[in-house]
Design an enzyme around this catalytic site. Structure first.
Site, PDB file in Angstrom:
ATOM      1  CD  GLU A  93      24.229  -3.338 -48.967  1.00 33.35           C
ATOM      2  OE1 GLU A  93      23.313  -2.526 -49.165  1.00 33.35           O
ATOM      3  OE2 GLU A  93      25.399  -2.996 -48.692  1.00 33.35           O
ATOM      4  CB  CYS A 331      36.800  -1.193 -50.279  1.00 33.95           C
ATOM      5  SG  CYS A 331      37.656  -1.882 -48.862  1.00 33.95           S
TER       6      CYS A 331
END
Length: 360
Positions: A93, A331
């Site tokens: 990704e 994150c």
């Protein structure tokens, strides 16, 4: 077995040597680079300023790989998460984070990760393999076909410095005037703390460095980041002091705030002492909770207290907002699986391709 050379896996120097081995002129490498990275060529036939004989030769001995997103998910805040299926069936990704004046692209360097950081979802998946140079570069090329990219951060799946040869070669392509033409100020490479590789990166290319610190004692860092058992804080911070920084640039210290674990005022005080002689700026990252992890997000009071203390001690500090959390693009949430892109009421999913083999 495919014996053709992937031309997008070569640095400019390697491409020159490849062409010289065919008896061709060195300057042809710069022409090919411009076609690949500035004009987006996907075939040698498009390279009309090359002699037909050279184009035929290249078609017989080399190939131009590409990536196309198999799926794209768009967050409420505009963050875009791309899932790329690689030619062996693996997937990774990349995340595009939009800002008013720039777009920052977070790219992956490995399929999975071996660092096993306790708070990171990617770290719960075993390392499958390193990405090739072309697979790293092609993430940028693919997203640039969709939206302009101003900044690149190696903060996606994997530990970039554990794939250093391919990362350095990809950086050389990104930075070259005939390549992707990124400024050295616009690229940041993050590491969990592989000290010898930090030193080699600093010798090889000029880019920004981010260090994922996340703890102020070896006892805690040993627990949440196993790499600390090999390169403890004193060794890591000494490597930060030695890292070559052009001009007035600073190392970015990434500090994930874990509720009740590393978010106290005492932690902030120790952090100030640790960084007192290191040119650094601090990114505070409130933990993004995810399934199967026992850590919790810090309270807003704890975030504000930590932030204020660092400011009072004259550090440059930014508390990062959780961009793309509703589509698991924040994150520590990347996992490179199609099940991460199941539709929900939060994000919008766009299926881009039904193909399972996107590298040609």
């Amino acid at each position: 077995m495919d014996t053709m050379i992937d031309i997008k896996g070569l640095s400019i120097d390697e491409l020159e040597r490849f062409l010289l081995g065919k008896g061709k002129e060195r300057y042809r490498a710069r022409q090919i680079f411009k076609w690949l990275y500035q004009r987006g060529a996907t075939s040698f036939a498009e390279m009309t300023d090359l002699a037909k004989e050279l184009r035929r030769d290249l078609e017989e001995t080399a190939r131009i790989s590409t990536l196309s997103p198999e799926a794209l998910e768009i967050s409420r805040d505009g963050t875009r998460k791309y899932l790329f299926r690689l030619d062996d069936g693996c997937s990774v990704e990349s995340v595009l984070i939009p800002e008013e004046d720039r777009n920052t692209l977070c790219i992956s360097s490995q399929v999975g990760c071996a660092m096993a950081c306790e708070f990171c979802l990617t770290g719960t998946f075993r390392l499958t393999r390193n990405l090739t140079t072309a697979e790293i570069v092609n993430q940028v090329c693919a997203v640039q076909r969709d939206v302009p990219v101003r900044n690149i951060v190696f903060m996606g799946m994997g530990e970039p410095l554990a794939n250093l040869d391919n990362v350095i070669r990809a950086l050389q392509i990104m930075l070259h005037d005939d390549g992707l033409q990124f400024s050295t100020r616009r690229i940041t490479v993050s590491t969990a703390g592989l000290v010898p590789e930090m030193e080699r990166l600093g010798r090889s290319v000029t880019v920004n460095l981010a260090v994922s610190l996340n703890a102020t004692t070896d006892e805690l860092r040993d627990r949440i980041m196993p790499i600390n058992r090999k390169y403890p804080l004193a060794v890591l911070l000494d490597a930060c002091r030695r890292f070559p920084l052009p001009g007035r640039r600073k190392i970015t210290i990434e500090y994930v705030l874990l509720g009740g674990v590393n978010d106290t005022l005492d932690d902030a005080k120790r952090l100030v002492r640790l960084l007192s002689d290191i040119p650094s700026k601090i990114n505070l990252i409130p933990f993004n909770e995810h399934e199967g992890c026992s850590f919790r997000s810090p309270s807003q009071d704890a975030i504000d207290r930590f932030h204020r203390y660092l400011l009072d001690k004259h550090f440059t500090v930014i508390t990062r907002s959780s961009r793309g959390a509703d589509i698991s693009a924040a994150c520590g949430q990347l996992k490179g699986k199609l099940d991460a892109l199941k539709p929900s009421g939060a994000g919008k999913q766009i299926e881009v391709s039904d193909s399972t083999n996107e590298v040609t």
